[in-house]
Design a protein around this motif. Structure first.
Motif, PDB file in Angstrom:
ATOM      1  N   MET A   1      -1.430  43.363 -31.183  1.00  0.00           N
ATOM      2  CA  MET A   1      -0.840  43.252 -32.512  1.00  0.00           C
ATOM      3  C   MET A   1       0.669  43.077 -32.402  1.00  0.00           C
ATOM      4  SD  MET A   1      -0.877  46.029 -35.643  1.00  0.00           S
ATOM      5  CE  MET A   1      -0.300  47.333 -34.539  1.00  0.00           C
ATOM      6  N   ILE A   2       1.197  42.196 -33.255  1.00  0.00           N
ATOM      7  CA  ILE A   2       2.642  42.013 -33.368  1.00  0.00           C
ATOM      8  C   ILE A   2       3.027  42.303 -34.813  1.00  0.00           C
ATOM      9  CG2 ILE A   2       4.536  40.350 -33.290  1.00  0.00           C
ATOM     10  CD1 ILE A   2       2.971  38.879 -31.106  1.00  0.00           C
ATOM     11  N   VAL A   3       4.021  43.160 -34.996  1.00  0.00           N
ATOM     12  CA  VAL A   3       4.557  43.467 -36.321  1.00  0.00           C
ATOM     13  C   VAL A   3       5.873  42.711 -36.445  1.00  0.00           C
ATOM     14  CG1 VAL A   3       5.268  45.275 -37.919  1.00  0.00           C
ATOM     15  CG2 VAL A   3       3.484  45.747 -36.215  1.00  0.00           C
ATOM     16  N   LEU A   4       5.889  41.722 -37.312  1.00  0.00           N
ATOM     17  CA  LEU A   4       7.036  40.818 -37.435  1.00  0.00           C
ATOM     18  C   LEU A   4       7.917  41.286 -38.585  1.00  0.00           C
ATOM     19  CD1 LEU A   4       8.488  38.303 -36.497  1.00  0.00           C
ATOM     20  CD2 LEU A   4       6.834  36.927 -37.768  1.00  0.00           C
ATOM     21  N   LEU A   5       9.099  41.779 -38.240  1.00  0.00           N
ATOM     22  CA  LEU A   5      10.011  42.384 -39.200  1.00  0.00           C
ATOM     23  C   LEU A   5      11.040  41.377 -39.705  1.00  0.00           C
ATOM     24  CD1 LEU A   5      10.840  45.629 -37.183  1.00  0.00           C
ATOM     25  CD2 LEU A   5       9.102  45.372 -38.969  1.00  0.00           C
ATOM     26  N   PRO A   6      11.573  41.607 -40.908  1.00  0.00           N
ATOM     27  CA  PRO A   6      12.740  40.826 -41.318  1.00  0.00           C
ATOM     28  C   PRO A   6      13.966  41.357 -40.593  1.00  0.00           C
ATOM     29  CG  PRO A   6      12.275  42.505 -42.952  1.00  0.00           C
ATOM     30  CD  PRO A   6      11.167  42.599 -41.920  1.00  0.00           C
ATOM     31  N   PRO A   7      15.025  40.563 -40.482  1.00  0.00           N
ATOM     32  CA  PRO A   7      16.273  41.083 -39.932  1.00  0.00           C
ATOM     33  C   PRO A   7      17.028  41.819 -41.031  1.00  0.00           C
ATOM     34  CG  PRO A   7      16.587  38.822 -40.531  1.00  0.00           C
ATOM     35  CD  PRO A   7      15.155  39.165 -40.891  1.00  0.00           C
ATOM     36  N   SER A   8      18.268  42.128 -40.800  1.00  0.00           N
ATOM     37  CA  SER A   8      19.113  42.701 -41.846  1.00  0.00           C
ATOM     38  C   SER A   8      20.490  42.057 -41.752  1.00  0.00           C
ATOM     39  CB  SER A   8      19.242  44.218 -41.681  1.00  0.00           C
ATOM     40  OG  SER A   8      19.822  44.534 -40.426  1.00  0.00           O
ATOM     41  N   GLU A   9      21.174  41.956 -42.883  1.00  0.00           N
ATOM     42  CA  GLU A   9      22.543  41.451 -42.843  1.00  0.00           C
ATOM     43  C   GLU A   9      23.447  42.421 -42.106  1.00  0.00           C
ATOM     44  OE1 GLU A   9      24.074  40.282 -46.607  1.00  0.00           O
ATOM     45  OE2 GLU A   9      22.832  38.469 -46.704  1.00  0.00           O
ATOM     46  N   THR A  10      23.188  43.711 -42.255  1.00  0.00           N
ATOM     47  CA  THR A  10      23.988  44.706 -41.536  1.00  0.00           C
ATOM     48  C   THR A  10      23.451  44.865 -40.121  1.00  0.00           C
ATOM     49  OG1 THR A  10      22.585  46.483 -42.394  1.00  0.00           O
ATOM     50  CG2 THR A  10      24.580  45.943 -43.636  1.00  0.00           C
ATOM     51  N   LYS A  11      24.375  44.930 -39.184  1.00  0.00           N
ATOM     52  CA  LYS A  11      23.997  45.048 -37.781  1.00  0.00           C
ATOM     53  C   LYS A  11      24.903  46.054 -37.093  1.00  0.00           C
ATOM     54  CE  LYS A  11      22.401  40.297 -37.889  1.00  0.00           C
ATOM     55  NZ  LYS A  11      22.768  40.114 -39.321  1.00  0.00           N
ATOM     56  N   ARG A  12      24.328  46.777 -36.165  1.00  0.00           N
ATOM     57  CA  ARG A  12      25.111  47.752 -35.407  1.00  0.00           C
ATOM     58  C   ARG A  12      26.150  47.018 -34.569  1.00  0.00           C
ATOM     59  NH1 ARG A  12      21.121  50.355 -34.219  1.00  0.00           N
ATOM     60  NH2 ARG A  12      21.348  52.052 -35.708  1.00  0.00           N
ATOM     61  N   ALA A  13      27.366  47.516 -34.559  1.00  0.00           N
ATOM     62  CA  ALA A  13      28.434  46.872 -33.795  1.00  0.00           C
ATOM     63  C   ALA A  13      28.341  47.222 -32.316  1.00  0.00           C
ATOM     64  CB  ALA A  13      29.794  47.305 -34.345  1.00  0.00           C
ATOM     65  N   GLY A  14      29.020  46.416 -31.495  1.00  0.00           N
ATOM     66  CA  GLY A  14      29.154  46.726 -30.077  1.00  0.00           C
ATOM     67  C   GLY A  14      27.879  46.573 -29.284  1.00  0.00           C
ATOM     68  N   GLY A  15      27.745  47.397 -28.270  1.00  0.00           N
ATOM     69  CA  GLY A  15      26.597  47.318 -27.380  1.00  0.00           C
ATOM     70  C   GLY A  15      27.017  47.613 -25.960  1.00  0.00           C
ATOM     71  N   ASP A  16      26.042  47.848 -25.090  1.00  0.00           N
ATOM     72  CA  ASP A  16      26.351  48.120 -23.684  1.00  0.00           C
ATOM     73  C   ASP A  16      25.670  47.119 -22.760  1.00  0.00           C
ATOM     74  OD1 ASP A  16      23.723  48.912 -23.946  1.00  0.00           O
ATOM     75  OD2 ASP A  16      24.108  51.027 -23.563  1.00  0.00           O
ATOM     76  N   GLY A  17      25.129  46.032 -23.339  1.00  0.00           N
ATOM     77  CA  GLY A  17      24.486  45.011 -22.526  1.00  0.00           C
ATOM     78  C   GLY A  17      25.431  43.871 -22.207  1.00  0.00           C
ATOM     79  N   PRO A  18      25.077  43.045 -21.228  1.00  0.00           N
ATOM     80  CA  PRO A  18      25.917  41.905 -20.858  1.00  0.00           C
ATOM     81  C   PRO A  18      25.931  40.858 -21.964  1.00  0.00           C
ATOM     82  CG  PRO A  18      23.797  41.764 -19.761  1.00  0.00           C
ATOM     83  CD  PRO A  18      23.827  43.096 -20.449  1.00  0.00           C
ATOM     84  N   PRO A  19      26.862  39.915 -21.908  1.00  0.00           N
ATOM     85  CA  PRO A  19      26.911  38.865 -22.935  1.00  0.00           C
ATOM     86  C   PRO A  19      25.595  38.110 -23.042  1.00  0.00           C
ATOM     87  CG  PRO A  19      28.932  38.864 -21.659  1.00  0.00           C
ATOM     88  CD  PRO A  19      27.988  39.810 -20.955  1.00  0.00           C
ATOM     89  N   LEU A  20      25.447  37.437 -24.161  1.00  0.00           N
ATOM     90  CA  LEU A  20      24.221  36.718 -24.505  1.00  0.00           C
ATOM     91  C   LEU A  20      23.790  35.753 -23.407  1.00  0.00           C
ATOM     92  CD1 LEU A  20      22.105  35.947 -26.715  1.00  0.00           C
ATOM     93  CD2 LEU A  20      23.773  34.245 -27.508  1.00  0.00           C
ATOM     94  N   LYS A  21      22.517  35.846 -23.038  1.00  0.00           N
ATOM     95  CA  LYS A  21      21.898  34.910 -22.102  1.00  0.00           C
ATOM     96  C   LYS A  21      20.668  34.326 -22.795  1.00  0.00           C
ATOM     97  CE  LYS A  21      23.362  37.433 -17.943  1.00  0.00           C
ATOM     98  NZ  LYS A  21      22.890  38.143 -16.713  1.00  0.00           N
ATOM     99  N   LEU A  22      20.828  33.158 -23.351  1.00  0.00           N
ATOM    100  CA  LEU A  22      19.734  32.563 -24.113  1.00  0.00           C
ATOM    101  C   LEU A  22      18.477  32.407 -23.274  1.00  0.00           C
ATOM    102  CD1 LEU A  22      21.651  29.824 -26.134  1.00  0.00           C
ATOM    103  CD2 LEU A  22      20.748  31.994 -26.996  1.00  0.00           C
ATOM    104  N   GLU A  23      18.649  32.107 -21.996  1.00  0.00           N
ATOM    105  CA  GLU A  23      17.493  31.867 -21.145  1.00  0.00           C
ATOM    106  C   GLU A  23      16.675  33.126 -20.896  1.00  0.00           C
ATOM    107  OE1 GLU A  23      21.029  32.746 -18.461  1.00  0.00           O
ATOM    108  OE2 GLU A  23      20.646  31.597 -20.289  1.00  0.00           O
ATOM    109  N   SER A  24      17.248  34.297 -21.194  1.00  0.00           N
ATOM    110  CA  SER A  24      16.521  35.546 -20.974  1.00  0.00           C
ATOM    111  C   SER A  24      15.737  36.002 -22.197  1.00  0.00           C
ATOM    112  CB  SER A  24      17.497  36.654 -20.572  1.00  0.00           C
ATOM    113  OG  SER A  24      18.292  37.049 -21.676  1.00  0.00           O
ATOM    114  N   LEU A  25      15.913  35.325 -23.330  1.00  0.00           N
ATOM    115  CA  LEU A  25      15.225  35.725 -24.551  1.00  0.00           C
ATOM    116  C   LEU A  25      13.772  35.269 -24.539  1.00  0.00           C
ATOM    117  CD1 LEU A  25      17.922  34.847 -27.253  1.00  0.00           C
ATOM    118  CD2 LEU A  25      17.567  37.020 -26.062  1.00  0.00           C
ATOM    119  N   SER A  26      12.938  35.967 -25.289  1.00  0.00           N
ATOM    120  CA  SER A  26      11.541  35.560 -25.442  1.00  0.00           C
ATOM    121  C   SER A  26      11.470  34.196 -26.105  1.00  0.00           C
ATOM    122  CB  SER A  26      10.796  36.584 -26.300  1.00  0.00           C
ATOM    123  OG  SER A  26      10.857  37.869 -25.721  1.00  0.00           O
ATOM    124  N   ALA A  27      10.331  33.532 -25.958  1.00  0.00           N
ATOM    125  CA  ALA A  27      10.103  32.197 -26.529  1.00  0.00           C
ATOM    126  C   ALA A  27      11.204  31.226 -26.113  1.00  0.00           C
ATOM    127  CB  ALA A  27      10.005  32.273 -28.055  1.00  0.00           C
TER     128      ALA A  27
END
Length: 248
Positions: A1-27
């Protein structure tokens, strides 16, 4: 089962992961459009007035433009921790432990105007782009996403039940038949019902939480409704459509 959620306009700032790597994303088949949209947003951020017009921002929201300007270099967070707001407060992924946390990582996905769709662990930066935005000189986001996103979602639906909790504008980015959908209505003491707007998100968050906490693997709308009822929700079913009924 996959539960497909809407996003939100508000997003948590910052993060501790490396910069965006498109090739590492699903699909990964979505990478060309993801990359094009990132490039367009970074370029658009260089013209604040045009950016405000395209994204529906006020001058007081220029921090959102700055986020887009740094999409390629900003730190990342797993998608399920990036989005905030009413639905995500009710879902409360951070409180899940053990097997429930593992099921959340496996079962949750998020629709996105920028990325099309994300699985829970996909690492993304904070950004601003809504499904209804139209970037200068480009077709609508729905027109751009559908040819790529719909085959991805259809592939998922061929092997797993999808419970689609996205709002209409995000569902329009990539439709797929045969999914289970849920709506929320408020019922008064006389039995009269009306659609719920703001608290719609909270109850969908509650449903998503119930679906990641259950050890069962629902295979159809009836099984999804049963999980919701065990969680204390009042749910009616008509085919693949669920109605969550709350007191007005």
């Amino acid at each position: 089962m996959i539960v497909l959620l809407p996003p939100s306009e508000t997003k948590r700032a910052g993060g501790d992961g490396p910069p965006l790597k498109l090739e590492s994303l699903s699909a990964p088949e979505l990478s060309p459009l993801r990359g094009a949209l990132v490039d367009e947003l970074v370029e658009l951020a260089g013209d604040p007035a045009a950016c405000r017009r395209a994204l529906g921002l006020s001058a007081a929201q220029d921090a959102e433009i700055d986020r887009n300007a740094h999409l390629r270099s900003a730190p990342t967070l797993p998608a399920i921790h990036r989005y905030t707001g009413v639905l995500y407060d009710a879902l409360d992924v951070a409180s899940l432990r053990g097997a429930s946390a593992e099921r959340a990582r496996a079962r949750l996905a998020v629709g996105s105007a920028l990325f099309g769709v994300l699985r829970a662990d996909d690492a993304v930066p904070a950004y601003r782009l809504s499904a209804g935005s139209k970037l200068p000189g480009q077709p609508t986001l729905a027109a751009r996403w559908r040819p790529l996103l719909e085959p991805v979602l259809a592939g998922w639906a061929a092997s797993e039940l999808i419970v689609d909790l996205r709002s209409g504008s995000y569902a329009a980015l990539g439709r797929v038949p045969g999914v289970v959908r849920a709506d929320v209505v408020a019922e008064d003491s006389d039995g009269r019902r009306k659609a719920v707007t703001h608290f719609n998100k909270a109850h969908k968050g509650r449903l998503a939480r119930a679906l990641v906490m259950t050890r069962s693997e629902p295979g159809d709308a009836a099984a999804v409704a049963a999980v919701a009822r065990r969680a204390g929700m009042r749910v009616e079913r008509s085919g693949d459509e669920l109605t969550i009924v709350i007191d007005a």
